[in-house]
Motif scaffolding. Sequence first.
Motif, PDB file in Angstrom:
ATOM      1  N   GLY A 182       8.378  -8.431  -2.562  1.00  0.00           N
ATOM      2  CA  GLY A 182       7.705  -8.294  -3.854  1.00  0.00           C
ATOM      3  C   GLY A 182       6.272  -7.827  -3.739  1.00  0.00           C
ATOM      4  N   LEU A 183       6.014  -6.990  -2.741  1.00  0.00           N
ATOM      5  CA  LEU A 183       4.669  -6.504  -2.482  1.00  0.00           C
ATOM      6  C   LEU A 183       4.720  -4.984  -2.344  1.00  0.00           C
ATOM      7  N   ASP A 184       3.949  -4.271  -3.144  1.00  0.00           N
ATOM      8  CA  ASP A 184       3.847  -2.824  -3.025  1.00  0.00           C
ATOM      9  C   ASP A 184       2.840  -2.484  -1.944  1.00  0.00           C
ATOM     10  N   ALA A 185       3.285  -1.835  -0.893  1.00  0.00           N
ATOM     11  CA  ALA A 185       2.392  -1.496   0.217  1.00  0.00           C
ATOM     12  C   ALA A 185       2.338   0.013   0.391  1.00  0.00           C
ATOM     13  N   PHE A 186       1.169   0.499   0.729  1.00  0.00           N
ATOM     14  CA  PHE A 186       0.999   1.918   1.016  1.00  0.00           C
ATOM     15  C   PHE A 186      -0.073   2.081   2.076  1.00  0.00           C
ATOM     16  N   VAL A 187      -0.119   3.281   2.657  1.00  0.00           N
ATOM     17  CA  VAL A 187      -1.081   3.591   3.717  1.00  0.00           C
ATOM     18  C   VAL A 187      -2.110   4.572   3.166  1.00  0.00           C
ATOM     19  N   PHE A 188      -3.366   4.368   3.534  1.00  0.00           N
ATOM     20  CA  PHE A 188      -4.400   5.316   3.137  1.00  0.00           C
ATOM     21  C   PHE A 188      -5.527   5.316   4.151  1.00  0.00           C
ATOM     22  N   THR A 189      -6.332   6.361   4.102  1.00  0.00           N
ATOM     23  CA  THR A 189      -7.513   6.467   4.945  1.00  0.00           C
ATOM     24  C   THR A 189      -8.715   6.706   4.033  1.00  0.00           C
ATOM     25  N   PRO A 190      -9.924   6.553   4.526  1.00  0.00           N
ATOM     26  CA  PRO A 190     -11.095   6.800   3.677  1.00  0.00           C
ATOM     27  C   PRO A 190     -11.130   8.203   3.069  1.00  0.00           C
ATOM     28  N   GLU A 191     -10.594   9.210   3.788  1.00  0.00           N
ATOM     29  CA  GLU A 191     -10.641  10.559   3.239  1.00  0.00           C
ATOM     30  C   GLU A 191      -9.603  10.783   2.143  1.00  0.00           C
ATOM     31  N   ASP A 192      -8.720   9.811   1.915  1.00  0.00           N
ATOM     32  CA  ASP A 192      -7.745   9.901   0.823  1.00  0.00           C
ATOM     33  C   ASP A 192      -8.281   9.315  -0.482  1.00  0.00           C
ATOM     34  N   VAL A 193      -9.489   8.763  -0.443  1.00  0.00           N
ATOM     35  CA  VAL A 193     -10.070   8.084  -1.606  1.00  0.00           C
ATOM     36  C   VAL A 193     -10.884   9.066  -2.445  1.00  0.00           C
ATOM     37  N   GLU A 194     -10.620   9.060  -3.741  1.00  0.00           N
ATOM     38  CA  GLU A 194     -11.409   9.856  -4.680  1.00  0.00           C
ATOM     39  C   GLU A 194     -12.366   8.913  -5.399  1.00  0.00           C
ATOM     40  N   ASP A 195     -13.609   8.891  -4.950  1.00  0.00           N
ATOM     41  CA  ASP A 195     -14.583   7.932  -5.464  1.00  0.00           C
ATOM     42  C   ASP A 195     -14.800   8.087  -6.972  1.00  0.00           C
ATOM     43  N   TRP A 253       8.359  10.032   3.707  1.00  0.00           N
ATOM     44  CA  TRP A 253       7.010   9.773   3.214  1.00  0.00           C
ATOM     45  C   TRP A 253       6.659  10.765   2.115  1.00  0.00           C
ATOM     46  N   ILE A 254       5.958  10.287   1.099  1.00  0.00           N
ATOM     47  CA  ILE A 254       5.461  11.158   0.046  1.00  0.00           C
ATOM     48  C   ILE A 254       4.010  10.793  -0.246  1.00  0.00           C
ATOM     49  N   ARG A 255       3.314  11.693  -0.930  1.00  0.00           N
ATOM     50  CA  ARG A 255       1.959  11.427  -1.404  1.00  0.00           C
ATOM     51  C   ARG A 255       2.025  11.059  -2.880  1.00  0.00           C
ATOM     52  N   ARG A 256       1.206  10.070  -3.252  1.00  0.00           N
ATOM     53  CA  ARG A 256       1.145   9.684  -4.657  1.00  0.00           C
ATOM     54  C   ARG A 256      -0.249   9.140  -4.966  1.00  0.00           C
ATOM     55  N   TRP A 257      -0.744   9.479  -6.154  1.00  0.00           N
ATOM     56  CA  TRP A 257      -2.019   8.903  -6.595  1.00  0.00           C
ATOM     57  C   TRP A 257      -1.790   7.479  -7.075  1.00  0.00           C
ATOM     58  N   VAL A 258      -2.580   6.539  -6.543  1.00  0.00           N
ATOM     59  CA  VAL A 258      -2.445   5.132  -6.907  1.00  0.00           C
ATOM     60  C   VAL A 258      -3.821   4.540  -7.193  1.00  0.00           C
ATOM     61  N   ARG A 259      -3.812   3.412  -7.853  1.00  0.00           N
ATOM     62  CA  ARG A 259      -5.047   2.654  -8.049  1.00  0.00           C
ATOM     63  C   ARG A 259      -5.385   1.899  -6.767  1.00  0.00           C
ATOM     64  N   PHE A 260      -6.597   1.360  -6.721  1.00  0.00           N
ATOM     65  CA  PHE A 260      -6.992   0.570  -5.564  1.00  0.00           C
ATOM     66  C   PHE A 260      -6.092  -0.670  -5.453  1.00  0.00           C
ATOM     67  N   PRO A 261      -5.782  -1.081  -4.212  1.00  0.00           N
ATOM     68  CA  PRO A 261      -4.905  -2.243  -4.030  1.00  0.00           C
ATOM     69  C   PRO A 261      -5.618  -3.555  -4.325  1.00  0.00           C
ATOM     70  N   ASN A 262      -4.831  -4.614  -4.500  1.00  0.00           N
ATOM     71  CA  ASN A 262      -5.401  -5.945  -4.678  1.00  0.00           C
ATOM     72  C   ASN A 262      -6.016  -6.466  -3.383  1.00  0.00           C
ATOM     73  N   VAL A 263      -5.383  -6.100  -2.262  1.00  0.00           N
ATOM     74  CA  VAL A 263      -5.814  -6.585  -0.947  1.00  0.00           C
ATOM     75  C   VAL A 263      -5.753  -5.418   0.031  1.00  0.00           C
TER      76      VAL A 263
END
Length: 444
Positions: free
Chosen positions: A36-49, A66-76
């Motif tokens: 019941g946890l949505d997990a994804f991988v990201f790096t600092p260069e994937d962040v749009e400030d 694997w696919i790319r998707r725009w997501v909100r910031f994670p809870n943790v």
Amino acid sequence: MTQPALGILTLYLNDNKVLEEKRVYEKMIAAAAKMGLDAFVFTPEDVEDRSGRIHALIYSPDSRSWIRRWVRFPNVIYDRCRIQRSKRFDQLLAFRKRYAHLTFLNRPLRNKWTIYRALWRVPAFRDHLPVTRLYQSSEDVSVMLVKFPLLYVKPINGTGGRGILRIEKQRNGTILLQGRDHRRRIVSPKRISRENLSSELLQWDMNGDKYIVQQGLNIKLPNGRVHDYRMLVQKNGSGEWEVTGCAGRVGPSGSITSNLHGGGRASTMNNLLRQWVGSEAKIAQIRETAESFGIAVAKHLEATYSALCELALDLAIDRGGRVWLLEVNPKPAREVFLRAGEREVYRRAITRPLEYALWVYRQKGPDRQGRTGQRSRSRSRVLPGAGASVGPGIGSGVGSGVGSGKGPGSGLRADSGANSAAPVSLVSDSASGKELRRWYEGED
């Protein structure tokens, strides 16, 4: 109801955006979905400030793709970033500075030298620590050789056996040098005179790193190969430190290290100890001491440096059964358990950070903010339970709760002489990039 989200923060290995632990992340994301946890991988260069979004890597267990998707910031955020000499590491420093207010499972840990000094301050730990000093000149090696016939010279931020030099006094008065370069390649052994040691050390490629000099231990098996043990200590789904497992590693022929990436092989701890100490009763005692020590170290380092969720301890066992701590790794690999045939331990090593992430999320209560890209002026958030004093008892016998850090005291007290006060916030958004770099490189 929306599921909590876990962001696995890492760094690409190169400009082609290659990930080092992709297979591990696949298993972790698949396990997270079942919990019941949505997990994804990201790096600092994937962040749009500007938009507060992340162009994340999403793994689909069903299609195994694997696919790319725009997501909100994670809870943790679960930080798996390792030190690099690259622009990507500079991006990581900037990310941590900007988003220090978010909830991280683990904060940066210091280098080998600073960790050693933090542990040496605890009297109960000292019998487990090889004598170590910061390398500033060849004189540091000469002084140590007076007392110890075997030394290791190690980069303070090195991993995987890179850049390590082994220095051994021979009976005829010469010195044997062996090592691995910064690409992990075995350097041919070389015998030199004592008088030539200084010039040889000057020629050793230190790659711009700082080094330590450490007392060497006799850990060669009868076949001449070195061995040690990798212990994984992790937070569980109740927020408690627990030993997940401990496996043995045996180096290849001619190697001074046992690292798997350097060609080593894995073994169960018990099988390797049977070759080394023989006695089953002695093996049980060694394991009990090692597990008690591992949990005490994890608690002390968290109390000293803020939030942690897992640590790998590289241990050596001498012929007398004494447990020695060679170094601590805050971003441990897990493959040693798979290679040793301990599949259940490997599965737990994958799932425990997920269980702990869910526990952290639930501890935050109704205010489950943190999925924001907006910069905060607040101090960085310290997780529930992080920095609690280490506590008096670590466990004293079979069935005494050694694995969970509970149970009656054994005399191995991590609070003796230690600073057990709640930690200060180590990486706030007010820290400069230069201050963060000093933190990693160990400049006080």
